[in-house]
Design a protein around this motif. Structure first.
Motif, PDB file in Angstrom:
ATOM      1  N   GLY A  35       0.765  -1.242   0.000  1.00 15.83           N
ATOM      2  CA  GLY A  35       0.000   0.000   0.000  1.00 15.83           C
ATOM      3  C   GLY A  35       0.795   1.290   0.000  1.00 15.83           C
ATOM      4  O   GLY A  35       0.447   2.221  -0.692  1.00 15.83           O
ATOM      5  N   LEU A  36       1.848   1.368   0.770  1.00 21.10           N
ATOM      6  CA  LEU A  36       2.660   2.579   0.858  1.00 21.10           C
ATOM      7  C   LEU A  36       4.127   2.193   0.781  1.00 21.10           C
ATOM      8  O   LEU A  36       4.493   1.071   1.108  1.00 21.10           O
ATOM      9  CB  LEU A  36       2.420   3.302   2.202  1.00 21.10           C
ATOM     10  N   TRP A  39       8.940   4.642   3.700  1.00 16.10           N
ATOM     11  CA  TRP A  39       8.894   5.898   4.445  1.00 16.10           C
ATOM     12  C   TRP A  39       7.457   6.278   4.796  1.00 16.10           C
ATOM     13  O   TRP A  39       7.213   6.889   5.829  1.00 16.10           O
ATOM     14  CB  TRP A  39       9.593   7.025   3.686  1.00 16.10           C
ATOM     15  N   GLY A  40       6.502   5.921   3.934  1.00 11.79           N
ATOM     16  CA  GLY A  40       5.099   6.219   4.205  1.00 11.79           C
ATOM     17  C   GLY A  40       4.583   5.477   5.428  1.00 11.79           C
ATOM     18  O   GLY A  40       3.884   6.042   6.267  1.00 11.79           O
ATOM     19  N   TRP A  41       4.940   4.195   5.528  1.00  8.46           N
ATOM     20  CA  TRP A  41       4.517   3.424   6.700  1.00  8.46           C
ATOM     21  C   TRP A  41       5.196   3.927   7.962  1.00  8.46           C
ATOM     22  O   TRP A  41       4.591   3.926   9.038  1.00  8.46           O
ATOM     23  CB  TRP A  41       4.775   1.932   6.497  1.00  8.46           C
ATOM     24  N   PHE A  42       6.438   4.394   7.851  1.00  8.76           N
ATOM     25  CA  PHE A  42       7.120   4.975   9.003  1.00  8.76           C
ATOM     26  C   PHE A  42       6.337   6.179   9.531  1.00  8.76           C
ATOM     27  O   PHE A  42       6.102   6.301  10.735  1.00  8.76           O
ATOM     28  CB  PHE A  42       8.547   5.382   8.606  1.00  8.76           C
ATOM     29  N   CYS A  43       5.903   7.043   8.625  1.00  4.62           N
ATOM     30  CA  CYS A  43       5.116   8.225   9.023  1.00  4.62           C
ATOM     31  C   CYS A  43       3.778   7.822   9.630  1.00  4.62           C
ATOM     32  O   CYS A  43       3.341   8.411  10.624  1.00  4.62           O
ATOM     33  CB  CYS A  43       4.904   9.148   7.830  1.00  4.62           C
ATOM     34  N   THR A  58      -1.836  -4.707  10.470  1.00  3.54           N
ATOM     35  CA  THR A  58      -2.876  -5.500   9.821  1.00  3.54           C
ATOM     36  C   THR A  58      -2.848  -5.403   8.301  1.00  3.54           C
ATOM     37  O   THR A  58      -3.166  -6.371   7.621  1.00  3.54           O
ATOM     38  CB  THR A  58      -4.272  -5.099  10.321  1.00  3.54           C
ATOM     39  N   VAL A  59      -2.448  -4.255   7.757  1.00  2.85           N
ATOM     40  CA  VAL A  59      -2.530  -4.041   6.310  1.00  2.85           C
ATOM     41  C   VAL A  59      -1.160  -3.874   5.655  1.00  2.85           C
ATOM     42  O   VAL A  59      -0.930  -4.400   4.573  1.00  2.85           O
ATOM     43  CB  VAL A  59      -3.391  -2.785   6.002  1.00  2.85           C
ATOM     44  N   GLY A  60      -0.268  -3.158   6.273  1.00  2.00           N
ATOM     45  CA  GLY A  60       0.952  -2.718   5.619  1.00  2.00           C
ATOM     46  C   GLY A  60       2.084  -3.709   5.528  1.00  2.00           C
ATOM     47  O   GLY A  60       3.009  -3.519   4.742  1.00  2.00           O
ATOM     48  N   ARG A  61       2.041  -4.747   6.321  1.00  2.00           N
ATOM     49  CA  ARG A  61       3.154  -5.709   6.294  1.00  2.00           C
ATOM     50  C   ARG A  61       3.209  -6.398   4.945  1.00  2.00           C
ATOM     51  O   ARG A  61       2.201  -6.777   4.382  1.00  2.00           O
ATOM     52  CB  ARG A  61       2.986  -6.771   7.375  1.00  2.00           C
ATOM     53  N   GLY A  62       4.424  -6.568   4.444  1.00  2.00           N
ATOM     54  CA  GLY A  62       4.615  -7.294   3.201  1.00  2.00           C
ATOM     55  C   GLY A  62       4.511  -8.782   3.432  1.00  2.00           C
ATOM     56  O   GLY A  62       4.387  -9.255   4.566  1.00  2.00           O
ATOM     57  N   ASP A  63       4.611  -9.515   2.364  1.00  2.00           N
ATOM     58  CA  ASP A  63       4.548 -10.971   2.445  1.00  2.00           C
ATOM     59  C   ASP A  63       5.821 -11.491   3.101  1.00  2.00           C
ATOM     60  O   ASP A  63       6.927 -11.185   2.677  1.00  2.00           O
ATOM     61  CB  ASP A  63       4.409 -11.546   1.033  1.00  2.00           C
TER      62      ASP A  63
END
Length: 74
Positions: A35-36, A39-43, A58-63
């Motif tokens: 999704g991001l 750096w986007g997930w860090f923010c 729940t959403v941002g973690r990669g595989d």
């Protein structure tokens, strides 16, 4: 400050801090994200309060399979 308010704020602050630390540790170990960009997930983790770390976890973690194959090949 009212004593009842303090008794409510302290546990919520501890939960928020714990979630943020957990998400940042996980974020630092990952190479892929959904999704991001990184750096986007860090923010999001740092600046969206208690919701940011929950959304990341729940959403941002990669595989996870992407990370394990990438680290084994080096």
């Amino acid at each position: 400050m009212d004593t009842q308010l303090i008794l409510l704020v302290i546990p919520l602050a501890a939960i928020e801090l714990g979630l943020a630390v957990t998400a940042l540790i996980h974020w630092a170990k990952r190479k892929t994200f959904h999704g991001l960009p990184r750096w986007g997930w860090f923010c999001v983790i740092l600046f969206v309060g208690i919701v940011g770390p929950v959304v990341y976890l729940t959403v941002g973690r990669g595989d996870e399979r992407d990370d394990s194959h990438g680290s084994d090949s080096h």
